[in-house]
Design an enzyme around this catalytic site. Structure first.
Site: not given
Length: 167
Positions: A55, A57, A85, A88
């Site tokens: 992801h 992040e 999410c 993260c």
């Protein structure tokens, strides 16, 4: 003044989101700022890498840790185009990022404000200051456009397969 800086850095995160979209990835981008300098940039690469952990992040956090030479990202701010999410949000807490700024809410998986408030849960040993909604319309629109195009492409592919099988 902080509002102008937030807008400036969110624009940089949006540039990263556009890079993801160009690769066919869900268009989410992130930048990490330390002492008014971007020290990390990343965008989603989950489809490209076939790795659930890539992801925007988490990749930006990894890059920033290398840059500062520590797992503690104190005195930094994470800018991300979509509400983080659960994975993260956990990485943000673990890396001790003190401030998170995000654009659009994620009503299906957001764990900063939408489903949970992980970054502001006093039961953890670290909490973050959160600023939401910076350039929310632009951050949301890039996602809306991406998923609309994806649905249209899938519909066209399905129709093409149907027509091919009828021949």
């Amino acid at each position: 003044m902080l509002e102008n800086k937030d807008h400036q850095y969110m624009q940089e995160a949006l540039k990263e989101a556009k890079k993801a979209a160009a690769l066919g990835e869900v268009p989410i981008g992130a930048v990490i700022v330390y002492k008014d300098e971007i020290i990390a940039r990343a965008h989603n690469l989950r489809e490209t890498t076939q790795n659930a952990l890539t992801h925007a992040e988490s990749m930006a956090i990894q890059e920033a840790c290398k840059k500062v030479g520590s797992w503690r990202l104190e005195e930094t701010t994470l800018y991300v185009t979509l509400e983080p999410c659960p994975m993260c949000a956990g990485a943000i807490l673990q890396s001790r990022i003190p401030r998170v700024v995000y654009g659009a809410r994620d009503i299906k998986a957001g764990c900063v404000d939408s489903l949970y408030r992980l970054l502001n849960d006093a039961r953890f040993n670290h909490e973050c200051t959160v600023t939401e909604g910076v350039m929310a319309e632009e951050c949301g629109q890039i996602l809306t456009d991406f998923f609309k195009a994806l649905r249209e492409r899938k519909k066209a592919e399905k129709l093409a397969r149907k027509q091919q099988s009828e021949k």
